[in-house]
Design a protein around this motif. Structure first.
Motif, mmCIF file in Angstrom:
data_model
loop_
_atom_site.group_PDB
_atom_site.id
_atom_site.type_symbol
_atom_site.label_atom_id
_atom_site.label_comp_id
_atom_site.label_asym_id
_atom_site.label_seq_id
_atom_site.Cartn_x
_atom_site.Cartn_y
_atom_site.Cartn_z
ATOM 1 N N LEU A 273 0.441 -13.924 -26.949
ATOM 2 C CA LEU A 273 -0.050 -15.150 -27.629
ATOM 3 C C LEU A 273 -1.688 -14.931 -27.286
ATOM 4 C CD1 LEU A 273 2.063 -18.137 -26.605
ATOM 5 C CD2 LEU A 273 1.974 -17.139 -28.725
ATOM 6 N N THR A 274 -2.310 -15.574 -28.065
ATOM 7 C CA THR A 274 -3.987 -15.531 -27.868
ATOM 8 C C THR A 274 -3.991 -16.878 -27.317
ATOM 9 O OG1 THR A 274 -4.363 -16.522 -29.962
ATOM 10 C CG2 THR A 274 -4.359 -14.006 -29.845
ATOM 11 N N ARG A 275 -5.080 -17.282 -26.674
ATOM 12 C CA ARG A 275 -5.407 -18.337 -26.343
ATOM 13 C C ARG A 275 -5.184 -19.497 -27.231
ATOM 14 N NH1 ARG A 275 -11.314 -20.177 -23.491
ATOM 15 N NH2 ARG A 275 -10.442 -22.340 -22.622
ATOM 16 N N VAL A 276 -5.689 -19.591 -28.394
ATOM 17 C CA VAL A 276 -5.578 -20.404 -29.470
ATOM 18 C C VAL A 276 -4.275 -20.849 -29.800
ATOM 19 C CG1 VAL A 276 -6.140 -21.342 -31.663
ATOM 20 C CG2 VAL A 276 -7.787 -20.394 -30.171
ATOM 21 N N GLU A 277 -3.522 -19.678 -30.009
ATOM 22 C CA GLU A 277 -2.066 -19.713 -30.318
ATOM 23 C C GLU A 277 -1.147 -20.431 -29.146
ATOM 24 O OE1 GLU A 277 -1.746 -15.704 -32.938
ATOM 25 O OE2 GLU A 277 -1.070 -15.727 -30.857
ATOM 26 N N GLY A 278 -1.442 -19.971 -27.733
ATOM 27 C CA GLY A 278 -0.930 -20.776 -26.773
ATOM 28 C C GLY A 278 -1.141 -22.151 -26.656
ATOM 29 N N LEU B 77 -5.367 -21.394 -20.841
ATOM 30 C CA LEU B 77 -4.821 -22.481 -21.653
ATOM 31 C C LEU B 77 -5.564 -23.903 -21.330
ATOM 32 C CD1 LEU B 77 -1.212 -21.558 -22.039
ATOM 33 C CD2 LEU B 77 -3.142 -20.936 -23.809
ATOM 34 N N ARG B 78 -6.166 -24.406 -22.293
ATOM 35 C CA ARG B 78 -6.713 -25.862 -22.056
ATOM 36 C C ARG B 78 -5.915 -26.939 -22.108
ATOM 37 N NH1 ARG B 78 -11.818 -23.616 -25.773
ATOM 38 N NH2 ARG B 78 -9.607 -23.094 -26.759
#
Length: 385
Positions: free
Chosen positions: A108-113, A310-311
């Motif tokens: 997963l990319t950061r945005v997808e996560g 992840l934020r």
């Protein structure tokens, strides 16, 4: 100076704990009982299963087959379908655990996560049917309303979050479910993890138990915290202030109940049932509390995602949206349905271990089959065009 201010809340908490030792012991015992009766049987088998499925390449296999569904609807890779199915099966915090694992594996990319994390924080079906509807409400058939409103609301959150940072998303070309490619991914994943099965099983059991012990610690801590806030009358004071600000529209007990649900879901559900007599209010606030998840689940998710980039803010926004959607949908479903809806053959009272496992297993199989069926249907539909 900032370091001192960080110490003060824990220092005050320690003083209160020493002043109310009986309440601390009782609350800790209640939290431990909750963990032992509901969380452990609902999560441990599926924690172990999820680790084994990740190691065996099953997630990669299903990811290829479900990719045509997950990309256009949720803007997520096919592997995310496994996380969604597991979150519907076992509940909090398995969605955060699996999302973290996929992010660490660069699946997963950061945005997808962050997108996936926002809508994979659900209570388990066994908890909603067994603990809330059957044990607390003594109305097992109402579990249909709770499960329907919580899970449908969660899907709406997932669809909305496909637009989250859409400009940063990679536009993948349309794909179709290919069994040959799926088996190739399965073999590649197995070659990348050469551990023998005995070692994989041992690691899965060890990881599952460690994770559950961490979850149990959070449940006990927040159970103690909620009870101490009630013991020193913090919730009553805030309830009195809000009641005066609203001209008595919101009662002190109602504010205290909502604060409890804001902090910890299970204690909040019990308080909602004890406070409100109207069925619509009970179901509405129960669905909202289950959708929100409580600060206890927030702390669990933060602890698991802290090892990644992840934020947490998208997760918090997703919980707020889920709370609103679940509240509205529960009132719609409750107004449209008559009870008993089905011959559920459920008796009031807590579910046994076998009932919990059976219900969760059905949810997992049904979710994966629905995803797989929709993926092949979309392939056939678009191929005709």
């Amino acid at each position: 100076m900032a370091a001192i201010f960080r110490i003060i809340p824990f220092f005050l908490l320690g003083i209160v704990m020493f002043y109310f030792p009986q309440e601390v012991v009782r609350a800790a015992a209640d939290g431990l009982s909750l963990w032992w009766r509901y969380v452990l049987p609902a999560l441990l088998p599926f924690f172990i299963l999820s680790e084994l499925l990740l190691a065996s390449g099953f997630v990669h296999f299903m990811g290829v087959l479900v990719e045509p569904l997950m990309r256009p609807i949720f803007r997520l890779p096919g592997q995310a379908s496994f996380v969604v199915a597991m979150s519907y099966t076992s509940g909090i915090p398995i969605g955060a655990v699996l999302t973290t694992r996929l992010r660490e594996k660069k699946l997963l990319t950061r945005v997808e996560g962050e997108r996936l994390l926002a809508f994979t924080c659900n209570p388990s079906p066994g908890f909603m049917f067994g603990a809330v509807a059957s044990s607390m409400l003594l109305r097992p058939e109402l579990g249909i309303v709770l499960v329907g409103s919580v899970y449908l609301g969660n899907l709406l959150v997932g669809i909305l979050f496909r637009f989250y940072r859409s400009s940063e998303s990679i536009n993948y070309p349309p794909s179709s479910p290919s069994l040959r490619k799926a088996f190739q991914e399965l073999q590649d994943a197995q070659r990348q993890d050469p551990r023998p099965f005995a070692q994989q099983l041992g690691d899965a059991v060890r990881q599952g138990i460690n994770t559950l012990l961490l979850v149990g610690g959070f449940i006990v801590f927040f159970s103690v915290l909620v009870n101490l806030l009630e013991s020193i009358h913090v919730t009553q004071i805030l309830g009195s202030l809000l009641s005066r600000l609203t001209g008595g529209l919101i009662t002190i007990q109602a504010v205290s109940t909502l604060m409890t649900a804001f902090l910890e879901t299970t204690l909040g559900c019990r308080s909602v049932i004890d406070t409100f007599s109207s069925l619509h209010l009970q179901i509405g606030f129960l669905a909202a509390a289950l959708g929100w998840g409580g600060l206890s689940s927030f702390a669990q998710v933060a602890s698991f995602t802290s090892t990644t980039d992840l934020r947490l803010l998208p997760f918090v926004v997703g919980r707020g949206l889920h709370m609103i959607f679940a509240l509205v949908l529960s009132q719609i479903i409750l107004s449209l349905m008559k009870f008993p809806v089905f011959a559920l053959q459920l008796k009031p009272g807590p579910f046994s271990l076998m009932e919990t496992w059976r219900l969760s297993s059905w949810f997992f199989c049904a979710t994966m089959l629905i995803f797989l069926g929709l993926s092949f249907w979309m392939r056939a539909f678009f191929s005709r065009k």
